[in-house]
Scaffold this motif. Structure first.
Motif, PDB file in Angstrom:
ATOM      1  N   PRO A 240       0.854  -1.324   0.028  1.00  0.00           N
ATOM      2  CA  PRO A 240       0.154   0.140   0.053  1.00  0.00           C
ATOM      3  C   PRO A 240       0.939   1.151   0.116  1.00  0.00           C
ATOM      4  N   ALA A 241       0.279   2.236  -0.540  1.00  0.00           N
ATOM      5  CA  ALA A 241       1.097   3.572  -0.705  1.00  0.00           C
ATOM      6  C   ALA A 241       1.618   4.093   0.757  1.00  0.00           C
ATOM      7  N   GLY A 242       2.596   4.339   0.902  1.00  0.00           N
ATOM      8  CA  GLY A 242       3.178   4.880   2.129  1.00  0.00           C
ATOM      9  C   GLY A 242       3.892   3.792   2.959  1.00  0.00           C
ATOM     10  N   ARG A 243       3.671   2.634   2.410  1.00  0.00           N
ATOM     11  CA  ARG A 243       4.450   1.714   3.308  1.00  0.00           C
ATOM     12  C   ARG A 243       5.714   1.215   2.741  1.00  0.00           C
ATOM     13  N   ASN A 244       6.141   1.666   1.709  1.00  0.00           N
ATOM     14  CA  ASN A 244       7.394   1.372   1.148  1.00  0.00           C
ATOM     15  C   ASN A 244       8.456   1.543   2.192  1.00  0.00           C
ATOM     16  N   ASP A 245       8.658   2.781   2.807  1.00  0.00           N
ATOM     17  CA  ASP A 245       9.863   2.880   3.743  1.00  0.00           C
ATOM     18  C   ASP A 245       9.851   2.177   4.828  1.00  0.00           C
ATOM     19  N   GLU A 246       8.520   1.349   5.285  1.00  0.00           N
ATOM     20  CA  GLU A 246       8.358   0.530   6.306  1.00  0.00           C
ATOM     21  C   GLU A 246       9.421  -0.809   6.021  1.00  0.00           C
ATOM     22  N   VAL A 247       9.226  -1.416   4.613  1.00  0.00           N
ATOM     23  CA  VAL A 247       9.731  -2.540   4.192  1.00  0.00           C
ATOM     24  C   VAL A 247      11.114  -2.115   3.706  1.00  0.00           C
ATOM     25  N   PHE A 248      11.256  -1.155   3.069  1.00  0.00           N
ATOM     26  CA  PHE A 248      12.367  -0.560   2.499  1.00  0.00           C
ATOM     27  C   PHE A 248      13.103   0.526   2.798  1.00  0.00           C
ATOM     28  N   PRO A 249      13.410   0.708   4.223  1.00  0.00           N
ATOM     29  CA  PRO A 249      13.864   1.910   4.897  1.00  0.00           C
ATOM     30  C   PRO A 249      15.045   2.494   4.338  1.00  0.00           C
ATOM     31  N   PRO A 250      15.073   3.790   4.191  1.00  0.00           N
ATOM     32  CA  PRO A 250      16.386   4.360   3.752  1.00  0.00           C
ATOM     33  C   PRO A 250      17.373   4.202   4.876  1.00  0.00           C
ATOM     34  N   ARG A 251      18.370   4.234   4.515  1.00  0.00           N
ATOM     35  CA  ARG A 251      19.663   4.073   5.638  1.00  0.00           C
ATOM     36  C   ARG A 251      20.790   5.221   5.337  1.00  0.00           C
ATOM     37  N   PRO A 252      20.235   6.504   5.697  1.00  0.00           N
ATOM     38  CA  PRO A 252      21.026   7.666   5.127  1.00  0.00           C
ATOM     39  C   PRO A 252      22.431   7.423   5.832  1.00  0.00           C
ATOM     40  N   SER A 253      23.628   7.886   5.106  1.00  0.00           N
ATOM     41  CA  SER A 253      24.724   8.096   5.740  1.00  0.00           C
ATOM     42  C   SER A 253      25.796   9.036   4.930  1.00  0.00           C
ATOM     43  N   ALA A 254      27.160   9.016   5.406  1.00  0.00           N
ATOM     44  CA  ALA A 254      27.979  10.139   4.606  1.00  0.00           C
ATOM     45  C   ALA A 254      28.236   9.341   3.460  1.00  0.00           C
ATOM     46  N   ALA A 255      28.066   8.210   3.056  1.00  0.00           N
ATOM     47  CA  ALA A 255      28.049   7.372   1.749  1.00  0.00           C
ATOM     48  C   ALA A 255      26.939   7.764   0.628  1.00  0.00           C
ATOM     49  N   CYS A 256      25.759   8.397   1.169  1.00  0.00           N
ATOM     50  CA  CYS A 256      25.000   8.758   0.152  1.00  0.00           C
ATOM     51  C   CYS A 256      25.206   9.631  -0.727  1.00  0.00           C
ATOM     52  N   GLY A 257      26.317  10.531  -0.625  1.00  0.00           N
ATOM     53  CA  GLY A 257      26.754  11.179  -1.745  1.00  0.00           C
ATOM     54  C   GLY A 257      27.220  10.665  -2.827  1.00  0.00           C
ATOM     55  N   TRP A 258      27.494   9.227  -2.951  1.00  0.00           N
ATOM     56  CA  TRP A 258      27.720   8.529  -4.104  1.00  0.00           C
ATOM     57  C   TRP A 258      26.746   7.619  -4.558  1.00  0.00           C
ATOM     58  N   CYS A 259      25.540   7.796  -3.860  1.00  0.00           N
ATOM     59  CA  CYS A 259      24.375   7.082  -4.394  1.00  0.00           C
ATOM     60  C   CYS A 259      23.942   7.391  -5.606  1.00  0.00           C
ATOM     61  N   ASP A 260      23.444   6.446  -6.674  1.00  0.00           N
ATOM     62  CA  ASP A 260      23.132   6.661  -7.904  1.00  0.00           C
ATOM     63  C   ASP A 260      21.676   7.145  -7.872  1.00  0.00           C
ATOM     64  N   TYR A 261      20.782   7.202  -6.721  1.00  0.00           N
ATOM     65  CA  TYR A 261      19.616   7.544  -6.651  1.00  0.00           C
ATOM     66  C   TYR A 261      19.423   8.600  -5.560  1.00  0.00           C
ATOM     67  N   LEU A 262      20.551   9.328  -5.453  1.00  0.00           N
ATOM     68  CA  LEU A 262      20.401  10.388  -4.297  1.00  0.00           C
ATOM     69  C   LEU A 262      19.281  11.584  -4.815  1.00  0.00           C
ATOM     70  N   ARG A 263      19.007  11.767  -5.973  1.00  0.00           N
ATOM     71  CA  ARG A 263      18.092  12.717  -6.283  1.00  0.00           C
ATOM     72  C   ARG A 263      16.624  12.333  -6.068  1.00  0.00           C
ATOM     73  N   HIS A 264      16.508  10.998  -5.704  1.00  0.00           N
ATOM     74  CA  HIS A 264      15.073  10.568  -5.551  1.00  0.00           C
ATOM     75  C   HIS A 264      15.018  10.300  -3.983  1.00  0.00           C
ATOM     76  N   CYS A 265      16.112  10.856  -3.272  1.00  0.00           N
ATOM     77  CA  CYS A 265      16.086  10.389  -1.795  1.00  0.00           C
ATOM     78  C   CYS A 265      16.177  11.382  -0.833  1.00  0.00           C
ATOM     79  N   PRO A 266      15.209  12.133  -0.388  1.00  0.00           N
ATOM     80  CA  PRO A 266      15.428  13.386   0.631  1.00  0.00           C
ATOM     81  C   PRO A 266      16.125  13.160   1.679  1.00  0.00           C
ATOM     82  N   GLU A 267      16.061  11.889   2.168  1.00  0.00           N
ATOM     83  CA  GLU A 267      16.824  11.521   3.572  1.00  0.00           C
ATOM     84  C   GLU A 267      18.353  11.452   3.214  1.00  0.00           C
ATOM     85  N   GLY A 268      18.529  10.843   2.066  1.00  0.00           N
ATOM     86  CA  GLY A 268      20.231  10.697   1.569  1.00  0.00           C
ATOM     87  C   GLY A 268      20.684  12.292   1.207  1.00  0.00           C
TER      88      GLY A 268
END
Ligand code: SF4
Length: 298
Positions: A240-268
């Motif tokens: 269901p909409a809104g449950r994505n992050d429960e199952v697939f939580p973001p794991r923000p860290s200093a390494a996010c600067g190298w993530c290919d999906y950074l532009r789709h991820c406010p936490e990163g």
């Protein structure tokens, strides 16, 4: 390919690669965007350090595929030059500078090899399975070496990143351990030794696994795969909409600067500044090291 699950229900064998399992461990949101979202979200621009790594890997694989008489140091340099991947660099001058560096790096490495020492495999795909997972992967080079009068396989993994490596990197690598198990299974020969060949420094980091240490890595892979499989099933069933992050939580860290999906991820984006495509290259002449906790592995 179906196994009985704990409840007696048929359960699919989970097909995976070490890279997929690591992606889940690093960040479940990135895992979802990489492997499950269809269509996948557009990635950021290509990274220069990936271009460097791929150019070097391709050249070394190509060198071993040459007839023996043509496996010269000069030929290795030629393969780098002809196959150079020109993506992610700041400009043509930076790309040319790195191409030159890569040629020198590969020539130095190849000068220490015996061209007649035919590997058992180059970019060889190997696979193995357990009652719960089917794991496969491609090994940069698989050597067949004599040890106490018997031939054993050795997993060789080329590294081109700027970070110096330690024996712990070889010992702790789940990917290398799984490759060793899969190589032994595929080629039906013993394989417990894994090596990281770091081209920039010329260092070789070696670890010899025991049956017990390989079994530990395999058990860990099965545990991670069980988590992935459960998350994949939830996604397939329609989250269901809104449950994505429960199952697939973001794991923000200093390494996010190298993530290919950074532009789709406010936490990163809040955790780390975006890196320029060429920031993963080591400085040509002494500039500061990257902050702690950031990893650029090639
Ligand atoms: S930016 Fe960081 S938190 Fe966001 S998906 Fe990428 S790795 Fe995960």
């Amino acid at each position: 390919m179906e196994q009985l699950g704990f409840e007696g229900m048929p359960r699919r064998l989970y097909p995976c690669t070490p890279t997929r399992l690591s992606a889940w461990l690093d960040c479940p949101r990135r895992y979802r965007m990489s492997y499950l979202d269809r269509p996948p979200p557009p990635k950021g621009p290509p990274w220069a350090h990936n271009s460097l790594g791929a150019s070097i890997h391709n050249a070394l694989a190509g060198w071993w595929r040459l007839p023996l008489a043509q496996r010269t140091v000069a030929a290795a340099g030629g393969l780098v030059g002809r196959g150079w991947i020109d993506e992610g660099f700041a400009d043509a001058a930076q790309s040319a500078q790195w191409r030159q560096r890569a040629v020198a790096m590969v020539q130095r490495y190849v000068a220490g090899l015996d061209p007649a020492d035919e590997p058992a495999g180059v970019e060889r795909t190997v696979a193995t399975r357990t009652p719960t997972i089917a794991v496969s992967g491609r090994i940069d080079r698989l050597d067949a070496r004599l040890n106490d009068g018997a031939t054993e396989l050795v997993v060789v993994d080329y590294k081109t990143g700027r970070h110096l490596l330690t024996v712990d990197d070889a010992r702790g690598s789940m990917a290398l351990a799984l490759y060793a198990l899969a190589a032994a299974q595929t080629l039906r020969r013993p394989c417990c030794r894994v090596e990281l060949h770091h081209l920039p420094s010329g260092e070789v980091l070696t670890w010899s696994h025991t049956d017990a240490s390989l079994a530990r890595h395999l058990a860990r892979a099965e545990d991670i795969a069980a988590e992935c499989a459960a998350a994949d099933d939830q996604m397939r069933a329609g989250l269901p909409a809104g449950r994505n992050d429960e199952v697939f939580p973001p794991r923000p860290s200093a390494a996010c600067g190298w993530c290919d999906y950074l532009r789709h991820c406010p936490e990163g984006a809040a955790a780390a500044p975006a890196r320029r495509p060429w920031d993963g290259l080591s400085p040509i002449s002494g500039s500061p090291a990257e902050p702690d906790g950031e990893a650029v592995r090639q």
